[in-house]
Design an enzyme around this catalytic site. Structure first.
Site, PDB file in Angstrom:
ATOM      1  N   SER A 120       0.828  -1.279  -0.121  1.00  0.00           N
ATOM      2  CA  SER A 120      -0.146   0.119   0.021  1.00  0.00           C
ATOM      3  C   SER A 120       0.758   1.195  -0.049  1.00  0.00           C
ATOM      4  CB  SER A 120      -0.897  -0.008   1.289  1.00  0.00           C
ATOM      5  OG  SER A 120      -1.853  -1.038   0.939  1.00  0.00           O
ATOM      6  N   ARG A 172       1.394   4.147  -2.980  1.00  0.00           N
ATOM      7  CA  ARG A 172       0.884   5.639  -3.063  1.00  0.00           C
ATOM      8  C   ARG A 172       2.369   6.383  -3.154  1.00  0.00           C
ATOM      9  NH1 ARG A 172      -2.443   2.489  -0.521  1.00  0.00           N
ATOM     10  NH2 ARG A 172      -4.470   3.495   0.321  1.00  0.00           N
ATOM     11  N   GLY A 200      -6.176  -3.684  -8.028  1.00  0.00           N
ATOM     12  CA  GLY A 200      -7.753  -2.763  -7.640  1.00  0.00           C
ATOM     13  C   GLY A 200      -6.907  -1.445  -7.200  1.00  0.00           C
ATOM     14  N   SER A 254     -12.706   1.680   0.377  1.00  0.00           N
ATOM     15  CA  SER A 254     -11.788   2.553   0.484  1.00  0.00           C
ATOM     16  C   SER A 254     -10.937   3.389  -0.602  1.00  0.00           C
ATOM     17  CB  SER A 254     -10.863   2.467   2.015  1.00  0.00           C
ATOM     18  OG  SER A 254      -9.761   1.993   1.434  1.00  0.00           O
ATOM     19  N   SER A 309     -12.389  -0.351   5.471  1.00  0.00           N
ATOM     20  CA  SER A 309     -10.572  -0.315   5.327  1.00  0.00           C
ATOM     21  C   SER A 309     -10.449   1.096   5.557  1.00  0.00           C
ATOM     22  CB  SER A 309     -10.720  -0.616   3.938  1.00  0.00           C
ATOM     23  OG  SER A 309     -11.160  -1.940   3.533  1.00  0.00           O
ATOM     24  N   ASP A 339      -7.574  -7.766   4.410  1.00  0.00           N
ATOM     25  CA  ASP A 339      -6.678  -8.383   3.855  1.00  0.00           C
ATOM     26  C   ASP A 339      -6.241  -9.412   5.065  1.00  0.00           C
ATOM     27  OD1 ASP A 339      -7.197  -6.698   1.750  1.00  0.00           O
ATOM     28  OD2 ASP A 339      -5.192  -6.056   1.582  1.00  0.00           O
ATOM     29  N   LYS A 397     -12.652  -8.756  -3.617  1.00  0.00           N
ATOM     30  CA  LYS A 397     -11.220  -8.638  -3.866  1.00  0.00           C
ATOM     31  C   LYS A 397     -11.048  -9.493  -5.127  1.00  0.00           C
ATOM     32  CE  LYS A 397     -10.734  -6.564  -0.122  1.00  0.00           C
ATOM     33  NZ  LYS A 397     -10.536  -4.872  -0.056  1.00  0.00           N
ATOM     34  N   ARG A 431      -3.247 -13.945  -1.540  1.00  0.00           N
ATOM     35  CA  ARG A 431      -3.699 -14.237  -0.076  1.00  0.00           C
ATOM     36  C   ARG A 431      -4.575 -15.510   0.228  1.00  0.00           C
ATOM     37  NH1 ARG A 431      -1.964  -9.568   1.674  1.00  0.00           N
ATOM     38  NH2 ARG A 431      -2.271  -7.797   0.372  1.00  0.00           N
TER      39      ARG A 431
HETATM   40  O1  LIG Z   1      -5.772   0.864  -0.402  1.00  0.00           O
HETATM   41  C1  LIG Z   1      -4.991   0.071  -0.413  1.00  0.00           C
HETATM   42  O2  LIG Z   1      -3.968   0.049  -0.334  1.00  0.00           O
HETATM   43  C2  LIG Z   1      -5.888  -1.054  -0.241  1.00  0.00           C
HETATM   44  C3  LIG Z   1      -7.165  -1.015   0.331  1.00  0.00           C
HETATM   45  C4  LIG Z   1      -8.049  -2.145   0.853  1.00  0.00           C
HETATM   46  O3  LIG Z   1      -9.125  -2.332  -0.095  1.00  0.00           O
HETATM   47  P1  LIG Z   1     -10.689  -1.729   0.110  1.00  0.00           P
HETATM   48  O4  LIG Z   1     -10.295  -0.466   0.486  1.00  0.00           O
HETATM   49  O5  LIG Z   1     -11.073  -2.184  -1.448  1.00  0.00           O
HETATM   50  O6  LIG Z   1     -11.186  -2.697   1.186  1.00  0.00           O
HETATM   51  C5  LIG Z   1      -7.120  -3.575   0.921  1.00  0.00           C
HETATM   52  O7  LIG Z   1      -7.869  -4.350   0.952  1.00  0.00           O
HETATM   53  C6  LIG Z   1      -6.248  -3.735  -0.337  1.00  0.00           C
HETATM   54  O8  LIG Z   1      -5.276  -4.437  -0.529  1.00  0.00           O
HETATM   55  C7  LIG Z   1      -5.213  -2.441  -0.186  1.00  0.00           C
HETATM   56  C1  LIG Z   2      -7.232  -6.590  -2.365  1.00  0.00           C
HETATM   57  C2  LIG Z   2      -5.964  -6.499  -2.528  1.00  0.00           C
HETATM   58  O1  LIG Z   2      -5.296  -5.653  -3.433  1.00  0.00           O
HETATM   59  P1  LIG Z   2      -5.854  -4.627  -4.526  1.00  0.00           P
HETATM   60  O2  LIG Z   2      -7.167  -4.198  -4.061  1.00  0.00           O
HETATM   61  O3  LIG Z   2      -5.020  -3.590  -4.699  1.00  0.00           O
HETATM   62  O4  LIG Z   2      -6.055  -5.635  -5.825  1.00  0.00           O
HETATM   63  C3  LIG Z   2      -5.191  -7.369  -1.575  1.00  0.00           C
HETATM   64  O5  LIG Z   2      -3.642  -7.028  -1.816  1.00  0.00           O
HETATM   65  O6  LIG Z   2      -5.444  -8.259  -1.128  1.00  0.00           O
END
Ligand SMILES: O=C(O)C1=C[C@@H](OP(=O)(O)O)[C@@H](O)[C@H](O)C1
Ligand SMILES: C=C(OP(=O)(O)O)C(=O)O
Length: 430
Positions: A21, A25, A90, A164, A191, A311, A338, A383
């Site tokens: 994360s 960023r 994502g 989020s 989140s 996560d 996810k 995961r």
């Molecule tokens: O902003 C981020 O770095 C993340 C936010 C989370 O997702 P959500 O906000 O969709 O739950 C998490 O599950 C993802 O692995 C990383």
């Molecule tokens: C959901 C995850 O990441 P992203 O949303 O960036 O695909 C993750 O790392 O579990």
């Protein structure tokens, strides 16, 4: 790739992999600045998708030994000369969709088969209200997405209960709009710690965001700001580390120290508390940045609210599977959105290892017991693969497929586990 896993104990020291994360960023904020250095970045399939997308908007990224030197676009992204492929990530898709709103033209964003199933509705809706043309080619809120720039600041609200990442994406982009933006969160924000990570990084980049939590959550984002992200070192990743800590806690004779784990805004640091509460022998030396776990204690059942830390669900599900008593994982519906529907994936695979599990729309109820080996499916989800791997270290005689998925967030996962003595073999050729 397929691996076989035998009953294992693990011993030794290992460095936590860098945070996914924070790396996403750091790269995105550096791309929006002039010149920055990102030290100790996570180099993985997901973060490389963010690097490639940043390059397509005009940034240039030099990769040197354990650092990225980023020549950014100083707030004005180019119109990409090709489709942006966010692959499996994502975070990349959502951040880059918002950044596309700052260009003078049209951007198309897509991803792999998994990413093309994930929702983006609230982000597209808000972008439209902010003056941007944003749609899904299939009209179903899923990628491929098409974004035509023209972002204007305004007062808008967004549903925070799906992801989020929509909010983080807007927090990153709106400071570059002409006018200020007020972003009010409706629904229960999931989140939240990831939004806090975004705010922490924005502050480091010299970006101002005011937060009003007097009635719900409202972010007030002044427009016409300038990004000035400079020199940054990425911290260790608690989500990736959770598999190492849980594996040590579940296996007799294990003693593992994971290094480079200092306090940070990462919500998933709560894994240390969860393990403590379940009865594991775990200590965190916050000054030294070391977390040490000794295995051998019988773990006890827990109740885990997954709202802030989705996560961790696969890790906690496996811990619950060996704990004494019945555990509940609650408030977890967003875990279905996810890389895979992770509640479904866990409810399908863990029973193959002998786990007593009940799945509901937003929860899992798991009664711990003795695991036995089986051939399980990794669902092409990093995961799920890592969680099943540590379950396999308790069950023994287990095989897992699609294990190359660990390259998404923790490419060194199997190497680290094997260096600690885990009995894991690549059986792809067999
Ligand atoms: O902003 C981020 O770095 C993340 C936010 C989370 O997702 P959500 O906000 O969709 O739950 C998490 O599950 C993802 O692995 C990383
Ligand atoms: C959901 C995850 O990441 P992203 O949303 O960036 O695909 C993750 O790392 O579990």
């Amino acid at each position: 790739m397929r691996v076989s896993i035998d009953k294992s104990s693990i011993k030794g020291e290992v460095l936590a992999p860098p945070s996914k994360s924070y790396t996403h960023r750091a790269v995105a904020l550096a791309a929006l600045s002039k010149e920055s250095t990102v030290r100790h970045p996570l180099i993985s399939a997901d973060t490389l998708a963010t690097v490639r997308a940043s390059e397509m908007f005009g940034a240039s990224v030099e990769r040197e030994e354990d650092k990225l030197i980023i020549h950014g676009i100083n707030g004005k992204p180019n119109v990409p000369d090709d489709v942006i492929d966010a692959a499996n990530s994502g975070t990349t898709l959502r951040f880059m969709t918002a950044i596309a709103a700052l260009t003078d033209g049209v951007t198309v964003l897509t991803g792999d088969a998994s990413l093309r199933t994930r929702p983006n509705g609230p982000l597209l809706e808000v972008l439209k209200r902010l003056g941007v043309k944003a749609c899904s080619t299939r009209g179903n809120e899923r990628a491929p997405l098409v974004v035509k720039g023209g972002l204007k600041g305004k007062d808008v609200s967004i549903d925070g209960s799906i992801s989020s990442q929509f909010i983080s994406a807007l927090l990153i982009t709106c400071p570059l709009a002409e006018n200020s933006t007020t972003l009010s969160i409706t629904g229960k924000l999931k989140s939240r710690p990831y939004v806090d990570v975004t705010l922490e990084m924005l502050e480091l980049a010299g970006i101002k965001v005011h937060i009003d939590e007097s009635k719900g959550i409202r972010f007030i984002i002044p427009g016409k700001q300038k990004y000035d992200f400079k020199d940054y070192t990425v911290p260790g990743d608690f989500s990736s580390t959770s598999y190492l800590l849980a594996a040590a806690a579940m296996t007799n004779g294990s003693e593992v120290t994971v290094k480079n784990l200092f306090p940070s805004k990462q919500g998933d640091k709560v894994i240390v508390e969860i393990l403590k509460q379940m009865g594991a022998d775990i200590t965190w030396d916050k000054e030294a940045g070391n977390v040490t776990v000794r295995g051998g204690r019988q773990l006890k059942a827990t109740t885990f609210d997954a709202g802030a830390t989705p996560d961790l669900v696969p890790t906690v599900a496996v811990l619950a599977a060996v704990a004494e008593g019945t555990s509940r994982i609650e408030n977890a519906e967003h875990v279905r959105y996810k890389e895979t529907d992770r509640l479904r994936a866990l409810a399908t695979e863990l029973p193959k290892l002998g786990v007593d599990l009940k799945e509901e729309r937003d929860s899992l109820t798991i009664t711990g017991g003795k695991l036995h080996g089986a051939a399980v499916h990794g669902w092409d989800d990093h995961r799920i693969v890592m969680a099943l791997s540590i379950a396999g270290m308790v069950a023994g005689n287990t095989t897992i497929d699609t294990t190359e998925a660990v390259s998404i967030s923790y490419p060194g996962f199997f190497k680290d586990m094997c260096s600690l003595g885990a009995k894991i073999k690549d059986i792809s050729e067999e």
